[in-house]
Design a protein around this motif. Structure first.
Motif, mmCIF file in Angstrom:
data_model
loop_
_atom_site.group_PDB
_atom_site.id
_atom_site.type_symbol
_atom_site.label_atom_id
_atom_site.label_comp_id
_atom_site.label_asym_id
_atom_site.label_seq_id
_atom_site.Cartn_x
_atom_site.Cartn_y
_atom_site.Cartn_z
ATOM 1 N N GLN A 37 0.818 -1.213 0.000
ATOM 2 C CA GLN A 37 0.000 0.000 0.000
ATOM 3 C C GLN A 37 0.850 1.259 0.000
ATOM 4 O O GLN A 37 0.435 2.290 -0.547
ATOM 5 C CB GLN A 37 -0.933 -0.006 1.213
ATOM 6 N N PRO A 41 -1.444 2.205 -3.564
ATOM 7 C CA PRO A 41 -2.642 1.726 -2.866
ATOM 8 C C PRO A 41 -3.779 1.401 -3.831
ATOM 9 O O PRO A 41 -3.917 2.023 -4.881
ATOM 10 C CB PRO A 41 -2.998 2.910 -1.969
ATOM 11 N N ALA A 45 -8.451 1.253 -0.695
ATOM 12 C CA ALA A 45 -7.634 1.883 0.348
ATOM 13 C C ALA A 45 -7.677 3.401 0.226
ATOM 14 O O ALA A 45 -7.725 4.119 1.235
ATOM 15 C CB ALA A 45 -6.190 1.382 0.260
ATOM 16 N N GLU A 48 -11.017 4.505 1.619
ATOM 17 C CA GLU A 48 -11.011 4.460 3.091
ATOM 18 C C GLU A 48 -10.261 5.653 3.666
ATOM 19 O O GLU A 48 -10.704 6.269 4.644
ATOM 20 C CB GLU A 48 -10.375 3.151 3.564
ATOM 21 N N ALA A 221 -2.000 6.362 0.311
ATOM 22 C CA ALA A 221 -3.458 6.376 0.144
ATOM 23 C C ALA A 221 -3.988 7.799 0.248
ATOM 24 O O ALA A 221 -4.860 8.208 -0.523
ATOM 25 C CB ALA A 221 -4.119 5.477 1.179
#
Length: 260
Positions: A37, A41, A45, A48, A221
């Motif tokens: 990640q 990512p 992800a 989120e 992310a």
């Protein structure tokens, strides 16, 4: 009939369908190859991270939107005025246009350190960078619209007693509107580029600053969430000016299959 309806549906929703396909492919690649990640990512992800830190992202996004719109407004005013002068006067064109081309050739990121020395770190360098990078398309398009006015038409209007100001106001400017509104769609996207460039170097607020802070802690992310927010704002402003263009210059569009 069914094929025609399907084709119309695909044309109408092509951008959304392509976006969904790309997101699914992106997610599949990240999961299949087990990409870390902190390197790349997956969309889930990124989603989120965007939801979890929406308050922080929205605060920085509003700052970027503010600096972009202010710099863009200054660029439109400056580009419109200088473009009118360049397009309506051969003398001004000869004197000013080469200088403007040379100035536009300089990478705008090179101006950021100078702006920081003059104005300090913060909002002003971001506004000025957005202005510097976005005024040239407005200038060029307005000047092009005025310079392409047919000499024969000008001669006819002068023979009817019209002054140069009358020609500019009643014929030149209306003829320039399609060029002008087309330039706005280009300039607003460039203004976002200018704001983010300045924020990554000389600001403690904005999406550019947020992305730099996130990348320094390997929070990719959040970096991608910032990129998506910038892209969404750019698309939104582009569509706004595209609708404005259709509203005010619909007479200039002779077909429905062209590019907006």
């Amino acid at each position: 009939m069914a094929i025609s309806k399907r084709k119309k549906f695909l044309v109408k929703h092509a951008s959304w369908l392509l976006m969904i396909v790309l997101l699914v492919f992106w997610e599949f690649i990240c999961r299949a190859l087990q990409v870390p990640q902190f390197l790349f990512p997956a969309p889930t992800a990124v989603l989120e991270a965007g939801i979890a830190r929406w308050e922080i992202i929205s605060m920085h996004a509003l700052q970027t939107l503010y600096t972009t719109l202010v710099g863009f407004a200054i660029a439109v005013a400056f580009g419109l005025l200088v473009g009118m002068a360049v397009g309506s006067s051969p003398l001004v064109y000869r004197a000013l246009y080469p200088m403007m081309v040379g100035f536009n050739s300089i990478p705008k990121v090179a101006f950021v350190p100078v702006l920081v020395v003059w104005f300090g770190i913060g909002t002003v360098p971001a506004i000025l960078t957005a202005f510097l990078i976005s005024f040239f398309p407005v200038l060029v398009n307005v000047a092009t619209g005025l310079s392409t006015l047919e000499p024969e038409l000008e001669d006819v209007l002068r023979s009817m007693g019209a002054s140069k100001l009358d020609i500019l106001r009643k014929v030149g400017l209306p003829r320039t509107m399609p060029y002008f509104f087309a330039s706005l769609k280009v300039a607003i996207t460039l203004a976002f580029v200018g704001s983010v460039i300045s924020e990554t170097v000389a600001s403690n607020l904005g999406i550019g600053y947020l992305m730099m802070a996130a990348s320094s802690s390997m929070d990719m992310a959040l970096v991608f969430a910032g990129l998506i927010v910038i892209g969404a704002m750019g698309v939104g402003m582009y569509e706004l000016f595209a609708l404005t263009e259709k509203r005010f210059t619909g007479w200039a569009n002779r077909g429905s299959g062209g590019v907006a």
